[in-house]
Design a protein around this motif. Sequence first.
Motif, PDB file in Angstrom:
ATOM      1  N   THR A   1       6.184   3.577   1.786  1.00 55.80           N
ATOM      2  CA  THR A   1       6.402   5.028   1.855  1.00 55.80           C
ATOM      3  C   THR A   1       5.651   5.715   0.713  1.00 55.80           C
ATOM      4  OG1 THR A   1       8.380   4.793   0.478  1.00 55.80           O
ATOM      5  CG2 THR A   1       8.691   4.767   2.876  1.00 55.80           C
ATOM      6  N   PRO A   2       5.405   7.028   0.815  1.00 64.20           N
ATOM      7  CA  PRO A   2       4.846   7.776  -0.320  1.00 64.20           C
ATOM      8  C   PRO A   2       5.821   7.736  -1.498  1.00 64.20           C
ATOM      9  CG  PRO A   2       4.633   9.030   1.713  1.00 64.20           C
ATOM     10  CD  PRO A   2       5.518   7.866   2.030  1.00 64.20           C
ATOM     11  N   SER A   3       5.328   7.400  -2.664  1.00 65.69           N
ATOM     12  CA  SER A   3       6.217   7.082  -3.782  1.00 65.69           C
ATOM     13  C   SER A   3       6.815   8.290  -4.483  1.00 65.69           C
ATOM     14  CB  SER A   3       5.472   6.222  -4.806  1.00 65.69           C
ATOM     15  OG  SER A   3       5.128   4.973  -4.242  1.00 65.69           O
TER      16      SER A   3
ATOM     17  N   VAL B   1       0.862  -1.183   0.000  1.00 68.45           N
ATOM     18  CA  VAL B   1       0.000   0.000   0.000  1.00 68.45           C
ATOM     19  C   VAL B   1       0.895   1.229   0.000  1.00 68.45           C
ATOM     20  CG1 VAL B   1      -1.837   1.255   1.183  1.00 68.45           C
ATOM     21  CG2 VAL B   1      -1.769  -1.242   1.294  1.00 68.45           C
ATOM     22  N   THR B   2       0.729   2.071  -1.010  1.00 67.91           N
ATOM     23  CA  THR B   2       1.532   3.289  -1.121  1.00 67.91           C
ATOM     24  C   THR B   2       0.621   4.462  -1.444  1.00 67.91           C
ATOM     25  OG1 THR B   2       3.458   4.309  -2.189  1.00 67.91           O
ATOM     26  CG2 THR B   2       2.032   2.952  -3.577  1.00 67.91           C
ATOM     27  N   SER B   3       1.198   5.648  -1.566  1.00 67.05           N
ATOM     28  CA  SER B   3       0.451   6.852  -1.914  1.00 67.05           C
ATOM     29  C   SER B   3       1.371   7.788  -2.680  1.00 67.05           C
ATOM     30  CB  SER B   3      -0.086   7.534  -0.643  1.00 67.05           C
ATOM     31  OG  SER B   3       0.984   7.946   0.182  1.00 67.05           O
ATOM     32  N   THR B   4       0.846   8.937  -3.085  1.00 67.39           N
ATOM     33  CA  THR B   4       1.691   9.882  -3.810  1.00 67.39           C
ATOM     34  C   THR B   4       2.491  10.746  -2.835  1.00 67.39           C
ATOM     35  OG1 THR B   4      -0.102  11.512  -3.932  1.00 67.39           O
ATOM     36  CG2 THR B   4       0.100   9.958  -5.761  1.00 67.39           C
TER      37      THR B   4
ATOM     38  N   VAL C   1       3.133  -5.322   7.852  1.00 62.97           N
ATOM     39  CA  VAL C   1       4.531  -4.904   7.952  1.00 62.97           C
ATOM     40  C   VAL C   1       4.632  -3.409   7.692  1.00 62.97           C
ATOM     41  CG1 VAL C   1       6.885  -5.224   7.103  1.00 62.97           C
ATOM     42  CG2 VAL C   1       5.293  -7.163   7.152  1.00 62.97           C
ATOM     43  N   ASP C   2       5.173  -2.669   8.642  1.00 67.28           N
ATOM     44  CA  ASP C   2       5.400  -1.237   8.456  1.00 67.28           C
ATOM     45  C   ASP C   2       6.729  -1.070   7.722  1.00 67.28           C
ATOM     46  OD1 ASP C   2       5.565   1.490   8.529  1.00 67.28           O
ATOM     47  OD2 ASP C   2       4.957   1.670  10.636  1.00 67.28           O
ATOM     48  N   ALA C   3       6.639  -0.905   6.395  1.00 66.50           N
ATOM     49  CA  ALA C   3       7.845  -0.809   5.573  1.00 66.50           C
ATOM     50  C   ALA C   3       8.329   0.626   5.409  1.00 66.50           C
ATOM     51  CB  ALA C   3       7.580  -1.430   4.198  1.00 66.50           C
ATOM     52  N   ASP C   4       7.748   1.553   6.158  1.00 60.30           N
ATOM     53  CA  ASP C   4       8.215   2.938   6.146  1.00 60.30           C
ATOM     54  C   ASP C   4       9.166   3.121   7.322  1.00 60.30           C
ATOM     55  OD1 ASP C   4       8.656   5.624   6.033  1.00 60.30           O
ATOM     56  OD2 ASP C   4       6.555   6.213   5.994  1.00 60.30           O
TER      57      ASP C   4
ATOM     58  N   ASP D   1      11.562   4.050  -1.645  1.00 62.18           N
ATOM     59  CA  ASP D   1      11.513   2.817  -0.859  1.00 62.18           C
ATOM     60  C   ASP D   1      10.405   1.882  -1.320  1.00 62.18           C
ATOM     61  OD1 ASP D   1      13.385   4.303   0.415  1.00 62.18           O
ATOM     62  OD2 ASP D   1      12.581   4.048   2.434  1.00 62.18           O
ATOM     63  N   ALA D   2       9.204   2.432  -1.544  1.00 63.79           N
ATOM     64  CA  ALA D   2       8.076   1.594  -1.948  1.00 63.79           C
ATOM     65  C   ALA D   2       8.303   0.998  -3.333  1.00 63.79           C
ATOM     66  CB  ALA D   2       6.782   2.419  -1.939  1.00 63.79           C
TER      67      ALA D   2
END
Length: 316
Positions: free
Chosen positions: A158-160, A40-43, A70-73, A165-166
């Motif tokens: 993370t926001p892409s 799950v990502t965002s702008t 999983v908190d990948a940020d 990272d994402a």
Amino acid sequence: MRNELITFTSPKSSVSEVFRTLRTNVQFINVSNKTKSILVTSTVPGEGKSWVSANLAITFAQAGKKVILVDADMRKGRQHEVFELSNENGLSNYLISKIEDNKVDIGDYVKTTMVENLFVMTAGIVPPNPSELLTSQKMSDLIKALEKSADIVIFDGTPSTIVTDALIIARSIGSTLIVSSHKQTKIEDLKQIKKSIENVGGKIAGVVVNKIPRSQKIYGGGYYYESSIIVNNKKKWLDNVVKSIHKTSEKHEDIKMRKETEKLKMSSKKEIIKSEKPKTTRRKKQDTEPIKKDEEDIDINLVLKQLTKYLSEEKK
């Protein structure tokens, strides 16, 4: 327990029902692609990415699935705040542990939550090189190990448009959901993220349109984090997002314009009545004679006549 976990605290709410619909769509995608992981990502920050990740994970757990969130940020992760967990021994701690250490157990880095069947791997300490850690072989092995131990694994990335990272882990994860925000997300950013994810070999599942305003007449006004899922439909998915955002925006503006028009009409009516009303001077009670009923009727009829004339002209 935080108010953000609305699918857990208010499972019968309309927002919880939206998340169950989102879960159904994601399950359909997973069956088609035979994947067990979702990114799950965002702008940009603030579009509700972590909120969507947490509540989507809860709805899967409520359906009897074993879920690992999983908190990948690793830069500004906040799932430990959402679930009120300790941020020690998180993802970053696992990735920086010695690779040759065979005693490292993934279970030591996964925490239980108040939600049955839901487990969370927090972000951990902020490392100096998060991008390098995500590109490591250890991260790829972790994704595979988590997929084997759970029915579904959800990665809160993370926001892409801010960091890469994402995008780095998108190629190793089954499919990606992009969270957008009503009247906040730029279409150019959505197009750029879509292109970037596809360039690294990732697959896009769809877009979640978040923070859509509710009808003031029905719900009493204000905004709420209500979302709707637009499932990927090959080339048409981005067009559907654009239409959905603009349609909601136009409807909102139309309601606002109608309200302003009604205010102007009411103001004009008041001015006419005020201008046509005969002026009277106050005199002492002993010097005044009682107003005749016929004269009072004539004054009222005159006002009504002028008002009727105005309304008929308005209709024309």
